[in-house]
Enzyme design. Structure first.
Site, short mmCIF file in Angstrom:
data_model
loop_
_atom_site.label_atom_id
_atom_site.label_comp_id
_atom_site.label_asym_id
_atom_site.label_seq_id
_atom_site.Cartn_x
_atom_site.Cartn_y
_atom_site.Cartn_z
CD GLU A 178 -2.79 1.34 2.39
OE1 GLU A 178 -3.71 2.17 2.36
OE2 GLU A 178 -2.57 0.61 3.37
CE LYS A 216 -6.68 0.13 1.56
NZ LYS A 216 -7.21 -0.29 2.88
#
Length: 297
Positions: free
Chosen positions: A177, A214
């Site tokens: 992420e 993400k």
């Protein structure tokens, strides 16, 4: 090795991943939005008790099932507790058909070269071993990009993939992420740099390594399609990043193959003082709208 049934659920499932992983720094705000003020708890233990009650209420809601929610990201303290009398990860998979993930990052370093890298993670190997033993499928690790700085973005992505390799060694699937701040003045440029840097790293991965990504919802629709289509990427999920649920859903629906992994946008409108019927109706509406945006296109 990752659970094959869970891997298939994530790869092919028509749904989104719920982010229920608020940590020590973000829990007070999450509780305030839920209608629980600081006056309700005297210390961290009481605070985490209250956030676990909120998460349990979400996870046990009739609306929270694997039909629309294919995965859930947990905070470590949630993994170590029970939901409805079962260990949290076990409850999610066995009772709800929801694949469990674990947040493993321990916060951010100070900004340098336009990015914030992850702080060191003490006891990482032990944590990953314990997570695998508890039935966790994968992990999530967050760093942040504030500017279109090529050097900083390269360092950010390098750290993400280095940590991801350690996760893979423990038989888990990492969700990398590298969030881009939605208020970055050169957000679109940063996104293009990030995409290209991630592609380079993906192309260098061995054929046995699968990762997830993400990412912040991009300014240009389908900018991340090459990442979504990459053979080493199991799934690309989107963070809401401060956008309202309505705006996040609108942006998400424009990105084919990208699904949601919302936290605050998922719990928007939920309140501690709602009756169970009000709570379940509000959560069901949120899940329905996020699911619709995730499968659009």
């Amino acid at each position: 090795m990752p659970n094959a049934e869970q891997k298939q659920k994530i790869a092919a499932g028509q749904g989104f991943i719920a982010a229920l992983d608020q940590s020590g720094g973000s829990t007070p705000k999450a509780l305030r939005l839920y209608g629980v003020s600081e006056e309700r708890y005297a210390n961290d233990d009481e605070m985490f008790d209250l956030i676990h009650e909120m998460r349990s209420r979400i996870a046990t809601s009739p609306a929270f099932t694997g039909d629309k929610v294919i995965g859930a990201i947990l905070f470590e303290k949630t993994m170590d507790r029970d939901i409805a009398g079962k260990p949290s990860a076990q409850f999610l998979w066995e009772e709800r058909g929801v694949v469990p993930f674990l947040k493993i990052d321990k916060g951010l370093e100070e900004e340098a070269n336009g990015v914030q890298l992850m702080k060191p993670i003490p006891g990482l190997s032990e944590l990953l071993t314990r997570a695998a033993d508890k039935g966790i499928f994968g992990t999530k690790e967050r760093s942040v990009i504030h500017a279109a700085n090529p050097e900083g973005i390269a360092a950010n992505v390098a750290q993400q993939f280095e940590l991801g390799a350690q996760v893979v060694e423990h038989g888990l699937v990492p969700i990398l992420e590298p969030e881009i701040n939605i208020n970055a003045p050169d957000k679109a440029e940063a996104e293009a740099l990030l995409r290209d840097e991630i592609l380079k790293r993906l192309d260098a991965l061995p054929g046995t390594s699968d990762v997830m990504l993400k990412l912040t919802l991009p300014e240009e629709a389908n900018l991340y399609k090459p990442l979504i289509d990459h053979p080493r990427v199991l799934k690309v999920v989107a963070l809401s990043g401060g956008y309202s649920r309505e705006e996040a859903n609108t942006r998400l629906a424009q990105n084919t193959g990208m699904v949601a992994s919302f936290s605050r946008a998922l719990t928007e409108g939920l309140s501690d003082d709602q009756s169970d019927s009000e709570f379940n109706e509000t959560l069901g509406s949120a899940i329905g709208s996020i699911h619709a945006a995730s499968v659009a296109g």
